[in-house]
Design a protein around this motif. Structure first.
Motif, PDB file in Angstrom:
ATOM      1  N   ASN A  39       0.835  -1.204   0.000  1.00 55.69           N
ATOM      2  CA  ASN A  39       0.000   0.000   0.000  1.00 55.69           C
ATOM      3  C   ASN A  39       0.872   1.257   0.000  1.00 55.69           C
ATOM      4  O   ASN A  39       1.957   1.288   0.577  1.00 55.69           O
ATOM      5  N   GLU A  41       0.272   5.365   0.573  1.00 60.45           N
ATOM      6  CA  GLU A  41      -0.673   6.410   0.972  1.00 60.45           C
ATOM      7  C   GLU A  41      -0.177   7.784   0.526  1.00 60.45           C
ATOM      8  O   GLU A  41       0.972   7.941   0.105  1.00 60.45           O
ATOM      9  N   GLU A  47      -5.979   7.063   2.603  1.00 62.33           N
ATOM     10  CA  GLU A  47      -6.127   5.602   2.411  1.00 62.33           C
ATOM     11  C   GLU A  47      -5.260   5.117   1.253  1.00 62.33           C
ATOM     12  O   GLU A  47      -4.922   3.944   1.158  1.00 62.33           O
ATOM     13  N   ALA A  51      -2.512  -2.426  -1.447  1.00 60.27           N
ATOM     14  CA  ALA A  51      -1.476  -3.372  -1.884  1.00 60.27           C
ATOM     15  C   ALA A  51      -1.984  -4.261  -3.026  1.00 60.27           C
ATOM     16  O   ALA A  51      -1.236  -4.576  -3.958  1.00 60.27           O
ATOM     17  N   GLU A  52      -3.259  -4.631  -2.972  1.00 57.19           N
ATOM     18  CA  GLU A  52      -3.836  -5.483  -4.022  1.00 57.19           C
ATOM     19  C   GLU A  52      -3.775  -4.764  -5.369  1.00 57.19           C
ATOM     20  O   GLU A  52      -3.426  -5.359  -6.392  1.00 57.19           O
TER      21      GLU A  52
HETATM   22  N1  THU Z   1      -5.125  -1.723   2.814  1.00 56.25           N
HETATM   23  C1  THU Z   1      -4.599  -2.491   1.805  1.00 56.25           C
HETATM   24  O1  THU Z   1      -3.588  -2.125   1.186  1.00 56.25           O
HETATM   25  N2  THU Z   1      -5.206  -3.665   1.520  1.00 56.25           N
HETATM   26  C2  THU Z   1      -6.257  -4.185   2.215  1.00 56.25           C
HETATM   27  O2  THU Z   1      -6.683  -5.305   1.919  1.00 56.25           O
HETATM   28  C3  THU Z   1      -6.871  -3.418   3.311  1.00 56.25           C
HETATM   29  C4  THU Z   1      -6.323  -2.059   3.541  1.00 56.25           C
HETATM   30  C5  THU Z   1      -4.426  -0.485   3.153  1.00 56.25           C
HETATM   31  C6  THU Z   1      -5.021   0.801   2.636  1.00 56.25           C
HETATM   32  C7  THU Z   1      -4.469   1.812   3.625  1.00 56.25           C
HETATM   33  O3  THU Z   1      -3.168   2.213   3.214  1.00 56.25           O
HETATM   34  C8  THU Z   1      -4.332   1.033   4.922  1.00 56.25           C
HETATM   35  O4  THU Z   1      -4.370  -0.335   4.554  1.00 56.25           O
HETATM   36  C9  THU Z   1      -5.415   1.308   5.931  1.00 56.25           C
HETATM   37  O5  THU Z   1      -6.658   1.233   5.368  1.00 56.25           O
END
Ligand code: THU
Length: 130
Positions: A39, A41, A47, A51-52
């Motif tokens: 991920n 930000e 937010e 990562a997906e």
């Molecule tokens: N996040 C992900 O990258 N993948 C997920 O499956 C759930 C949440 C990240 C987004 C953000 O950077 C942080 O987690 C908090 O929401």
């Protein structure tokens, strides 16, 4: 390296100064190639990008389109499920029976199919008139 290990490794690269919640994803395609994402930000949209989405973008940039397996790793008591938007992104490139493993560094694991991750998914069939 296992998908779990690859997801743990890329998780370390996450840029998450706002949530302080690092997430790593590793996916294997039908060709056997592995793509990873973390991920990222930013201050305007804390937010950021999941990562997906990062792993899927890397897969697409390499010209691949078929997810065979995907693992999500975070440091949480319970396995972290992909957000709603990411469920749709995964479903775009993965068959309904594809296995999604949600894992935590603490050892908790949950395995779910893409069909169960996004029941009633919107698909191309919904755009057909007849
Ligand atoms: N996040 C992900 O990258 N993948 C997920 O499956 C759930 C949440 C990240 C987004 C953000 O950077 C942080 O987690 C908090 O929401």
């Amino acid at each position: 390296m296992s998908l779990y290990d690859a997801a743990c490794k890329v998780r370390e690269m996450a840029y998450a100064p706002y949530s302080e919640f690092k997430v790593g994803v590793a996916l294997r395609t039908s060709s056997g190639a592995v793509f990873t994402g973390c991920n990222v930000e930013n201050v305007a949209y804390p937010e950021g990008t999941c990562a997906e989405a990062g792993a899927i973008a890397a897969m697409c940039a390499a010209g691949e389109r078929e997810i065979a397996e995907l693992v999500v790793v975070a440091d949480s008591p319970q396995p972290v499920p992909p957000c709603g938007g990411c469920r749709q992104k995964i479903a775009e490139f993965a068959a309904p029976d594809v296995r999604v493993t949600m894992a935590s560094l603490s050892g908790a694991r949950q395995i779910i199919s893409v069909a169960d991750l996004l029941p009633g998914a919107f698909g191309v069939g919904h755009m057909e008139k007849f």
